[in-house]
Design an enzyme around this catalytic site. Structure first.
Site, short mmCIF file in Angstrom:
data_model
loop_
_atom_site.label_atom_id
_atom_site.label_comp_id
_atom_site.label_asym_id
_atom_site.label_seq_id
_atom_site.Cartn_x
_atom_site.Cartn_y
_atom_site.Cartn_z
N ARG A 236 0.87 -1.18 0.00
CA ARG A 236 0.00 0.00 0.00
C ARG A 236 0.90 1.23 0.00
O ARG A 236 1.96 1.24 0.65
CB ARG A 236 -0.92 0.02 1.23
CG ARG A 236 -2.05 -1.00 1.18
CD ARG A 236 -3.10 -0.62 0.14
NE ARG A 236 -4.25 -1.51 0.13
CZ ARG A 236 -4.38 -2.58 -0.64
NH1 ARG A 236 -3.38 -2.91 -1.44
NH2 ARG A 236 -5.46 -3.32 -0.60
N GLU A 265 -4.45 7.19 -5.29
CA GLU A 265 -4.73 6.20 -6.33
C GLU A 265 -6.08 6.38 -7.00
O GLU A 265 -6.21 6.24 -8.21
CB GLU A 265 -4.65 4.79 -5.74
CG GLU A 265 -3.29 4.19 -5.77
CD GLU A 265 -3.31 2.71 -5.42
OE1 GLU A 265 -4.35 2.05 -5.64
OE2 GLU A 265 -2.29 2.21 -4.92
N HIS A 299 -1.29 -0.41 -10.49
CA HIS A 299 -1.94 -1.37 -9.58
C HIS A 299 -2.45 -2.59 -10.36
O HIS A 299 -3.64 -2.91 -10.36
CB HIS A 299 -3.09 -0.72 -8.81
CG HIS A 299 -3.27 -1.33 -7.45
ND1 HIS A 299 -3.59 -0.61 -6.33
CD2 HIS A 299 -3.15 -2.62 -7.03
CE1 HIS A 299 -3.68 -1.41 -5.28
NE2 HIS A 299 -3.42 -2.64 -5.69
#
Length: 333
Positions: A236, A265, A299
């Protein structure tokens, strides 16, 4: 019939959701991540299934409750996109996917690590710009005679350690949650300071726990690392202090940084920016613009076929078990 509204379903994922639907759920597959506008798509559903960066805040959870939705599940391991306190207050059931193919993230972490370790990232940047000279800073060690440090030696971390060990690297780990202070999942454990000082590649696989793992890697930790060491974050973003990383790269304190996660994000990944000025975070902008020895992927760690099948199948079973029994093995609250 049980109706499931699933948010954040990419086009390539649609057939998998349909093929793995052995419970014959009525599926409402929404391409976009959950926000305050498309929340209405869930009306009339038995449950909803979220993805990371979906907006599982109080506003949306209260609407789900008002519409009679009992189950708010996520097809991720992490649940930081969900307001769990509000969900508990409202009496909503929350479940997650506790684990999927560990090699999905492990392989990406290794790829990022080796790309930076062997200086491939700056080499490609230069050759794409017409510079085919062999520059001094391309000079590299070899992984079989190097040390890899794994921070967080659970299923994913140990899988990456196994991959590196297969290449001949010495693998060490740090995991404060291990019940055995000497090893976890076959990885010998050391103190964090020792790992930072010894490792040529450092890879993070810890959950985000505010006050514990937040800024686990900060300026002080970066200063302990070797000046050519590579730091990889597929965990993270807040586990690493990004301004400190930019400082370390600018001052050649570390050899490179690779990440599959960034701050902000929800406002960056999934977007296509026409120019750099549109990027909403200045630290991510600095990292992207100024350092050829930094890599960001959007991601995609879990974006593999085995991982996707696991996440969908386990999510479907979570609904089936919870609806049938009131609880499930992957229940969060």
């Amino acid at each position: 019939m049980v109706k499931i509204t699933t948010y954040g379903v990419r086009p390539i994922e649609v057939d998998y959701f349909k093929e793995l639907n052995t419970h014959d759920y009525e599926l409402n597959l929404v391409p976009e991540l959950l926000d305050h506008e498309n929340v209405t798509a869930a009306q009339g559903s038995t449950g909803v299934l979220l993805r990371g960066n979906c907006l599982g805040d109080r506003t949306n959870l209260e609407k789900f409750k008002a519409w009679g939705i009992e189950y708010v599940f996520t097809r991720t391991v992490g649940v930081d996109h969900l307001d769990l306190a509000t969900a508990k207050e409202l009496g909503l059931k929350v479940a997650r996917v506790a684990a999927y193919s560990p090699y999905a993230v492990a392989e990406l972490a290794l790829t990022l690590g080796m790309t930076l370790f062997r200086k491939v990232a700056p080499e490609i940047t230069n050759t794409h710009n017409g510079n085919f000279k062999v520059l001094d800073h391309y000079f590299s060690k070899e992984i079989h005679s190097s040390t890899v440090g794994i921070i967080g030696c659970g299923r994913i971390g140990s899988a990456e350690g196994e991959l590196y060990a297969g290449m001949g690297a010495t693998v060490i780990g740090y995991d404060p949650n291990s019940t055995n202070p000497h090893q976890k999942n076959g990885i010998p454990l050391v103190e964090l300071s020792e790992l930072l000082a010894k490792a040529d590649i450092i890879s993070l696989h810890v959950p985000l726990i505010p006050g514990k793992t937040e800024n686990l890697i900060d300026q002080a930790e970066l200063q302990v690392m070797k000046p050519d060491a590579i730091l990889i974050n597929t965990a993270r973003s807040p586990v690493v202090n990004l301004p400190a990383v930019n400082w370390a790269l600018a001052n050649q304190m570390i050899g490179g940084y690779g990440a599959d996660v960034v701050v902000d994000e929800a406002h960056i990944f999934g977007q296509q920016f026409e120019n750099w000025d549109q990027l909403p975070n200045k630290e991510v902008l600095q990292l992207s613009q100024h350092f050829p020895n930094a890599i960001i992927t959007p991601h995609v760690g879990s974006f593999t076929e085995p991982a996707l099948k696991d996440m969908i199948s386990i999510s479907y079973q979570n609904f089936a078990t919870t609806i049938a029994t009131g609880t499930c093995p992957n229940e969060v609250i």
